[in-house]
Design a protein around this motif. Structure first.
Motif, PDB file in Angstrom:
ATOM      1  N   UNK A 158     -19.747  32.572 100.604  1.00 21.04           N
ATOM      2  CA  UNK A 158     -19.174  33.704 100.297  1.00 21.04           C
ATOM      3  C   UNK A 158     -20.608  34.866 100.506  1.00 21.04           C
ATOM      4  N   UNK A 159     -21.621  34.302 100.466  1.00 23.07           N
ATOM      5  CA  UNK A 159     -22.819  35.289 100.656  1.00 23.07           C
ATOM      6  C   UNK A 159     -23.376  35.163 102.084  1.00 23.07           C
ATOM      7  N   UNK A 160     -22.901  34.364 102.962  1.00 27.58           N
ATOM      8  CA  UNK A 160     -23.540  33.804 104.207  1.00 27.58           C
ATOM      9  C   UNK A 160     -23.272  35.081 105.078  1.00 27.58           C
ATOM     10  N   UNK A 161     -21.994  35.894 104.882  1.00 30.22           N
ATOM     11  CA  UNK A 161     -21.732  36.942 105.672  1.00 30.22           C
ATOM     12  C   UNK A 161     -22.451  38.080 105.612  1.00 30.22           C
ATOM     13  N   UNK A 162     -23.422  37.996 104.503  1.00 30.12           N
ATOM     14  CA  UNK A 162     -23.984  39.150 104.243  1.00 30.12           C
ATOM     15  C   UNK A 162     -25.467  39.023 104.607  1.00 30.12           C
ATOM     16  N   UNK A 163     -25.718  37.824 105.428  1.00 26.65           N
ATOM     17  CA  UNK A 163     -26.959  37.340 105.972  1.00 26.65           C
ATOM     18  C   UNK A 163     -27.877  37.098 104.807  1.00 26.65           C
ATOM     19  N   UNK A 164     -27.614  36.587 103.523  1.00 27.71           N
ATOM     20  CA  UNK A 164     -28.418  36.299 102.628  1.00 27.71           C
ATOM     21  C   UNK A 164     -29.464  35.337 103.010  1.00 27.71           C
ATOM     22  N   UNK A 165     -29.020  34.408 103.994  1.00 24.93           N
ATOM     23  CA  UNK A 165     -30.084  33.406 104.299  1.00 24.93           C
ATOM     24  C   UNK A 165     -31.200  34.215 105.468  1.00 24.93           C
ATOM     25  N   UNK A 166     -30.926  35.468 105.774  1.00 18.39           N
ATOM     26  CA  UNK A 166     -32.077  36.042 106.443  1.00 18.39           C
ATOM     27  C   UNK A 166     -33.001  36.867 105.479  1.00 18.39           C
ATOM     28  N   UNK A 167     -32.660  37.113 104.048  1.00 18.45           N
ATOM     29  CA  UNK A 167     -33.669  37.623 103.403  1.00 18.45           C
ATOM     30  C   UNK A 167     -34.806  36.599 102.990  1.00 18.45           C
ATOM     31  N   UNK A 168     -35.945  37.298 103.130  1.00 20.83           N
ATOM     32  CA  UNK A 168     -37.231  36.323 103.131  1.00 20.83           C
ATOM     33  C   UNK A 168     -37.280  35.197 101.975  1.00 20.83           C
ATOM     34  N   UNK A 169     -37.664  34.207 102.275  1.00 15.12           N
ATOM     35  CA  UNK A 169     -37.502  32.806 101.353  1.00 15.12           C
ATOM     36  C   UNK A 169     -38.275  33.317  99.985  1.00 15.12           C
ATOM     37  N   UNK A 170     -39.451  34.127  99.985  1.00 20.42           N
ATOM     38  CA  UNK A 170     -40.050  34.305  98.831  1.00 20.42           C
ATOM     39  C   UNK A 170     -39.236  35.104  97.813  1.00 20.42           C
ATOM     40  N   UNK A 171     -37.948  35.475  98.309  1.00 25.56           N
ATOM     41  CA  UNK A 171     -37.303  36.390  97.266  1.00 25.56           C
ATOM     42  C   UNK A 171     -36.226  35.205  96.435  1.00 25.56           C
ATOM     43  N   UNK A 172     -36.885  34.837  95.295  1.00 27.53           N
ATOM     44  CA  UNK A 172     -36.239  33.578  94.616  1.00 27.53           C
ATOM     45  C   UNK A 172     -36.466  33.638  93.091  1.00 27.53           C
ATOM     46  N   UNK A 173     -35.349  34.082  92.204  1.00 31.14           N
ATOM     47  CA  UNK A 173     -33.969  33.893  92.814  1.00 31.14           C
ATOM     48  C   UNK A 173     -33.595  35.306  93.450  1.00 31.14           C
ATOM     49  N   UNK A 174     -32.115  35.024  93.982  1.00 24.64           N
ATOM     50  CA  UNK A 174     -31.696  35.946  94.794  1.00 24.64           C
ATOM     51  C   UNK A 174     -30.568  37.042  93.741  1.00 24.64           C
ATOM     52  N   UNK A 175     -30.885  38.251  93.640  1.00 25.98           N
ATOM     53  CA  UNK A 175     -29.713  39.045  92.907  1.00 25.98           C
ATOM     54  C   UNK A 175     -28.713  39.281  93.580  1.00 25.98           C
ATOM     55  N   UNK A 176     -27.607  38.867  92.775  1.00 27.13           N
ATOM     56  CA  UNK A 176     -26.059  38.821  93.583  1.00 27.13           C
ATOM     57  C   UNK A 176     -25.359  39.817  92.653  1.00 27.13           C
ATOM     58  N   UNK A 177     -24.278  40.799  93.482  1.00 25.37           N
ATOM     59  CA  UNK A 177     -23.417  41.643  92.659  1.00 25.37           C
ATOM     60  C   UNK A 177     -21.917  40.821  93.067  1.00 25.37           C
ATOM     61  N   UNK A 178     -21.397  40.687  92.080  1.00 29.10           N
ATOM     62  CA  UNK A 178     -20.098  40.003  92.263  1.00 29.10           C
ATOM     63  C   UNK A 178     -18.866  40.808  91.631  1.00 29.10           C
ATOM     64  N   UNK A 179     -18.247  41.617  92.523  1.00 22.61           N
ATOM     65  CA  UNK A 179     -17.099  42.274  91.832  1.00 22.61           C
ATOM     66  C   UNK A 179     -15.961  41.171  91.958  1.00 22.61           C
ATOM     67  N   UNK A 180     -15.674  40.807  90.727  1.00 20.86           N
ATOM     68  CA  UNK A 180     -14.904  39.517  90.253  1.00 20.86           C
ATOM     69  C   UNK A 180     -13.432  39.320  91.129  1.00 20.86           C
ATOM     70  N   UNK A 181     -13.389  38.478  91.853  1.00 23.21           N
ATOM     71  CA  UNK A 181     -11.801  38.195  92.408  1.00 23.21           C
ATOM     72  C   UNK A 181     -12.066  38.994  93.808  1.00 23.21           C
ATOM     73  N   UNK A 182     -13.110  39.858  94.161  1.00 19.01           N
ATOM     74  CA  UNK A 182     -12.867  40.535  95.397  1.00 19.01           C
ATOM     75  C   UNK A 182     -14.067  40.547  96.352  1.00 19.01           C
ATOM     76  N   UNK A 183     -15.297  40.593  95.884  1.00 18.98           N
ATOM     77  CA  UNK A 183     -16.476  40.788  96.804  1.00 18.98           C
ATOM     78  C   UNK A 183     -17.672  40.296  96.018  1.00 18.98           C
TER      79      UNK A 183
END
Length: 237
Positions: A168-193
């Motif tokens: 679900x996060x790959x389409x937002x290029x989460x894997x392009x965010x610098x690795x030192x940002x750990x943990x990653x903050x995620x916004x979950x619109x439950x059931x949608x996005x």
């Protein structure tokens, strides 16, 4: 490092903090903690005031630099390092940005669920914003259906290994965010996005109000820019 209060409580309007650094040449101060969002991801920085006993001074710009969050002040004299300040957000502007940002996530979620098409660009101002997609138009009805559904908007912090493995996060290029940002903050619109995102949001899609699609523009072959406006929801009969 500045403690980022906005990341864990987007509804916090005021706070107290110590000044950790003063840049008199640039007219700015860094704080030990702040509720002022410094801008990023298309969301503008917050405005408001800081008060260290001489009366409130306007915060005209906020920006993250090297682990600090700097606050530019419209004041004849800056406070001293170590001084305690009281911060106050321009809440009406911030809350409208929260509604706008959440509405754009709903738009993104609707387009993804209907067409599996990712965002190619975006930006926002208080009450209006735009996202770029490779698609046609007429999304307003679907967006407002999702706002009316009062979906919960949840903030999560995911470790990088888990985030990078989440489809679900790959389409937002989460894997392009610098690795030192750990943990990653995620916004979950439950059931949608569900997206990696550092901005501020309301707690439910119902709080957004309603959205009007105010225009679409061609932005290259097969690519459409969708502009939206956040408005108050119609009164229930």
């Amino acid at each position: 490092m500045t403690e980022e209060l906005f990341a864990t409580d987007a509804y916090r309007r005021s706070f107290d903090a110590a000044i950790t650094e003063v840049d008199r040449g640039a007219g700015r101060v860094a704080l030990a903690r702040t509720a002022f969002y410094p801008g990023g991801g298309g969301q503008p920085h917050d405005l408001g005031t800081l008060d260290w006993g001489a009366g409130p001074a306007a915060v005209t710009r906020v920006k993250r630099e090297g682990g600090r969050i700097w606050h530019w002040l419209d004041a004849p004299e800056l406070p001293a390092e170590g001084a305690e300040v009281a911060g106050e957000l321009d809440w009406n502007r911030r809350h409208l940005l929260m509604r706008t940002h959440t509405a754009l996530h709903v738009l993104c979620g609707v387009v993804w669920s209907e067409f599996a098409i990712p965002v190619t660009g975006g930006n926002m101002e208080p009450g209006s914003g735009r996202l770029d997609f490779q698609l046609g138009r007429r999304l307003e009805g679907r967006i407002n259906e999702e706002l009316d559904a009062a979906r919960a908007v949840v903030v999560e912090f995911l470790g990088r290994d888990a985030a990078d493995a989440d489809p679900a996060l790959i389409r937002t290029a989460a894997n392009l965010i610098p690795r030192e940002i750990d943990p990653l903050r995620v916004i979950d619109i439950v059931g949608l996005d569900k997206q990696a995102d550092g901005g501020t949001h309301v707690a439910s899609t119902a709080e957004v109000g309603a959205v009007r699609v105010i225009g679409t523009e061609s932005k290259g072959k097969g690519n459409k820019r969708v502009r939206i406006e956040v408005v108050e929801a119609p009164a229930q009969a």
